[in-house]
Write an enzyme that holds these catalytic residues in place. Structure first.
Site, PDB file in Angstrom:
ATOM      1  N   ASP A 167     102.194   6.224 101.368  1.00  0.00           N
ATOM      2  CA  ASP A 167     103.081   6.990 102.568  1.00  0.00           C
ATOM      3  C   ASP A 167     103.657   8.134 101.619  1.00  0.00           C
ATOM      4  O   ASP A 167     103.657   9.321 102.178  1.00  0.00           O
ATOM      5  CB  ASP A 167     104.304   6.133 102.699  1.00  0.00           C
ATOM      6  CG  ASP A 167     103.741   5.074 103.789  1.00  0.00           C
ATOM      7  OD1 ASP A 167     104.373   5.030 104.982  1.00  0.00           O
ATOM      8  OD2 ASP A 167     103.074   4.129 103.391  1.00  0.00           O
ATOM      9  N   ARG A 212     100.968  -6.745  94.515  1.00  0.00           N
ATOM     10  CA  ARG A 212      99.881  -5.852  94.941  1.00  0.00           C
ATOM     11  C   ARG A 212     100.311  -4.227  94.761  1.00  0.00           C
ATOM     12  O   ARG A 212     101.503  -4.001  94.753  1.00  0.00           O
ATOM     13  CB  ARG A 212      99.287  -6.001  96.429  1.00  0.00           C
ATOM     14  CG  ARG A 212     100.553  -5.701  97.453  1.00  0.00           C
ATOM     15  CD  ARG A 212     100.094  -6.060  98.787  1.00  0.00           C
ATOM     16  NE  ARG A 212     101.036  -6.050  99.768  1.00  0.00           N
ATOM     17  CZ  ARG A 212     101.630  -7.060 100.327  1.00  0.00           C
ATOM     18  NH1 ARG A 212     101.708  -8.348  99.815  1.00  0.00           N
ATOM     19  NH2 ARG A 212     102.599  -6.886 101.058  1.00  0.00           N
ATOM     20  N   GLU A 286     107.374 -11.003 104.344  1.00  0.00           N
ATOM     21  CA  GLU A 286     107.960 -10.177 105.238  1.00  0.00           C
ATOM     22  C   GLU A 286     107.120 -10.459 106.737  1.00  0.00           C
ATOM     23  O   GLU A 286     107.472 -10.016 107.560  1.00  0.00           O
ATOM     24  CB  GLU A 286     107.750  -8.664 104.917  1.00  0.00           C
ATOM     25  CG  GLU A 286     106.267  -8.015 104.617  1.00  0.00           C
ATOM     26  CD  GLU A 286     105.422  -8.563 103.338  1.00  0.00           C
ATOM     27  OE1 GLU A 286     104.316  -7.903 103.200  1.00  0.00           O
ATOM     28  OE2 GLU A 286     106.084  -9.483 102.866  1.00  0.00           O
ATOM     29  N   ASP A 319      96.749  -2.360 107.530  1.00  0.00           N
ATOM     30  CA  ASP A 319      96.904  -3.818 107.777  1.00  0.00           C
ATOM     31  C   ASP A 319      97.481  -3.667 109.237  1.00  0.00           C
ATOM     32  O   ASP A 319      98.661  -3.418 109.641  1.00  0.00           O
ATOM     33  CB  ASP A 319      97.839  -4.351 106.842  1.00  0.00           C
ATOM     34  CG  ASP A 319      99.063  -3.416 106.654  1.00  0.00           C
ATOM     35  OD1 ASP A 319      99.005  -2.282 106.624  1.00  0.00           O
ATOM     36  OD2 ASP A 319     100.309  -4.127 106.270  1.00  0.00           O
ATOM     37  N   GLU A 503     105.523   6.677 113.919  1.00  0.00           N
ATOM     38  CA  GLU A 503     104.440   6.455 112.689  1.00  0.00           C
ATOM     39  C   GLU A 503     102.884   6.628 112.967  1.00  0.00           C
ATOM     40  O   GLU A 503     102.186   6.881 112.062  1.00  0.00           O
ATOM     41  CB  GLU A 503     104.893   4.757 112.556  1.00  0.00           C
ATOM     42  CG  GLU A 503     104.023   3.801 111.665  1.00  0.00           C
ATOM     43  CD  GLU A 503     104.152   2.631 111.586  1.00  0.00           C
ATOM     44  OE1 GLU A 503     103.806   1.798 110.585  1.00  0.00           O
ATOM     45  OE2 GLU A 503     104.443   2.177 112.656  1.00  0.00           O
TER      46      GLU A 503
END
Length: 570
Positions: A167, A212, A286, A319, A503
């Protein structure tokens, strides 16, 4: 491990032993490869390991609408003490789990809704958001899942209260366009710090993201900073660029043809490429309940295999997407780790080229030649294995079936973005994208409607930027303008109606935020702000910048800094 200087009662010590036993038992049921808390005292542990059965019980009880809430909660005291207390209390009559959480944890504050001043143009709104989205975490609570960073940084917004790796590059484009080079430098410094601290840039600065990474844009960040600081930036961050490359290539020396190790694969012909990978194979803290439900929906596969593939898809940034699935309507058919992604390998080609440039700037000609050779080898592997000759576009390689995949996605534009595509192939990709992905509101991520957020009809700012830049690199200016203009119009129409940037966008029309995925649409939004600002300055001449998207389509895009073309583009 209990610090020896702490003295506890015999009863409490027994309770703690019980708590620890429960923790280990709980995680044995998920994975034998879960990180051992005692194996590396320097690496902070994620909340699912720190809190064991308590974490599992809270998440499964669905006390909070968003599973990320408890993952981000801060223990008010030693987690071992809280866990011991929980083990003693939970079977007592009248035990209230929510009350226990409220007493023992500090929950993340609900973000204050930003109300922009009335009458702001799109540019003014974005410029006004930079300080609103800026955070500083030099000091954090001892057991906080948030990882401290030495400098301030800009977060995406909404539920995303931390910095995210890929991002941030697109956010930084906007910061640079706004003249905030100090913030760009701070964010590059933060990522360099993370590489030094953890050996890689994690998905985000949370303990539960340490297993990751994300799409490797650090080389692009350093190159961006070098536009302002010159080759000094390349020389300064050469060690960190080398460390990141070592992370992605770990284990390559011992691979035989047909083998894989973590993030690197060696195909049968000896070609070396990379894949996304997460070191853990448990539910994501999460998204705990969602991951468990996904695994249970497909009892024919080991749960740990599904968890790893879900996590690895999170590492990809996509994702989730039909791109990673055998059945686009069934998330449990996800198999990210058996797919070699075209975008990841294009980005690693860029990393190799940046390493060559940085090595040359540092006066190390031998290393520069070494990295150039690696980049050339990867480029050949991309052309050989990640080009679908039948369809006429770049695509992912299927390790399970040993063949190129047929699906067209916006990732096909990444070889163009890094100047790694052959000219004739770039023209075919442009035609395919225009025919199958270009929509009234921008470029669709895929043409598949799966209900996942990285599928149709959603379009995402970073993919619009990659596509437009890649198309321009190969003289496909008209298609590049269409992508840019349509997406900007979508952003402007949504802003006109809702006074916010979001987003993702529904590109099947203009003026609508995107949907699908695991959580509601998020406002803010870092990478949308950055790409929008950059694109605004591309469609308007420098001598007459625009503060909002013009009502009529410009004839052409303004010139952008020229990237050095590879041999394939000649």
């Amino acid at each position: 491990m209990i610090p020896p200087e702490i003295r506890r009662s015999v009863l409490l010590q027994k309770a703690i032993k019980l708590a620890l036993a429960g923790t280990l038992l709980t995680f044995a049921s998920f994975s034998a490869t879960a990180a051992d808390p005692s194996s590396d005292t320097e690496t902070p542990q994620p909340p699912d390991i720190l809190l064991g059965p308590l974490f599992n019980d809270v998440q499964n009880a669905k006390l909070f609408p968003d599973q990320k809430t408890f993952a981000d909660a801060i223990p008010n005291s030693d987690p071992l003490m809280i866990l011991a207390d929980y083990r003693m209390q939970r079977n007592q009559s009248g035990f209230d789990l929510r009350h226990f959480v409220d007493v023992n944890f500090t929950l993340p504050k609900a973000g204050e809704k930003y109300v922009p001043p009335a009458g702001q143009s799109l540019r003014e709104h974005i410029d006004g958001l930079w300080p609103v989205l800026t955070r500083s975490t030099k000091n954090v609570e001892k057991w906080d899942s948030l990882l401290p960073l030495p400098e301030s940084y800009v977060v995406p917004g909404g539920r995303f209260r931390e910095i995210y790796y890929w991002d941030s590059y697109f956010t930084m484009l906007g910061l640079a366009e706004s003249g905030h080079w100090d913030k760009v430098a701070d964010m590059v410094a933060n990522f360099g710090y993370e590489i030094d601290a953890w050996g890689h840039i994690p998905n985000g600065n949370r303990t539960y993201y340490l297993s990751r990474s994300q799409p490797p844009f650090f080389a692009f960040m350093v190159e961006l900073l070098a536009q302002h600081e010159g080759d000094d930036a390349l020389k300064e961050y050469l060690p960190q660029l080398q460390k990141e490359y070592a992370y992605w290539m770990e284990g390559v020396e011992t691979l035989q043809p047909g083998q894989q190790n973590q993030r690197v694969v060696k195909l049968e012909d000896g070609s070396v490429l990379n894949r996304y990978w997460d070191d853990r194979d448990t539910p994501r803290p999460e998204s705990w309940v969602e991951d468990i439900a996904t695994a249970k929906s497909n009892p024919n596969r080991p749960a740990t295999e599904i968890y790893r593939d879900l996590r690895s898809a999170a590492a990809s940034g996509w994702d989730f997407s039909s791109r990673w699935m055998d059945n686009p309507q069934q998330l449990s058919t996800i198999r990210t780790t058996t797919i070699v992604p075209v975008d990841l390998n294009a980005l690693l080609y860029q990393l190799e080229k940046t390493l060559a440039r940085a090595s040359a700037a540092a006066g190390d000609r031998a290393k520069a030649s070494h990295y150039d050779a690696l980049a050339n080898a990867r480029q050949q592997a991309i052309e050989m294995h990640l080009w679908n000759n039948k369809e006429g576009w770049y695509a992912d390689y299927d390790l399970k079936n040993n063949k190129i995949r047929d699906q067209l996605t916006a990732a096909a534009l990444f070889p163009l973005y890094v100047n790694a595509a052959a000219k004739d192939r770039a023209a075919k990709v442009a035609a395919a994208a225009q025919a199958h992905l270009l929509q009234p509101g921008g470029l669709a991520t895929t043409s598949v409607k799966s209900g996942q957020q990285w599928d149709a009809p959603n379009g995402w700012a970073p993919l619009q930027w990659v596509a437009a830049e890649g198309l321009q690199n190969y003289g496909q200016d008209d298609v590049a303008m269409e992508v840019t203009w349509r997406f900007l119009t979508n952003v402007q129409h949504t802003y006109d109606r809702e006074k916010k940037l979001v987003e993702k966008y529904d590109v099947s029309s203009t003026g609508t935020g995107g949907g699908g995925g695991e959580y509601p649409l998020q406002d803010g939004f870092g990478w949308t702000n950055g790409v929008t600002l950059k694109m605004l300055d591309l469609i308007c001449p420098q001598e007459k910048p625009c503060d909002s998207v013009p009502s009529t389509r410009p004839a052409s895009l303004s010139a952008t800094p020229t990237k050095t073309p590879s041999a394939a583009t000649q």
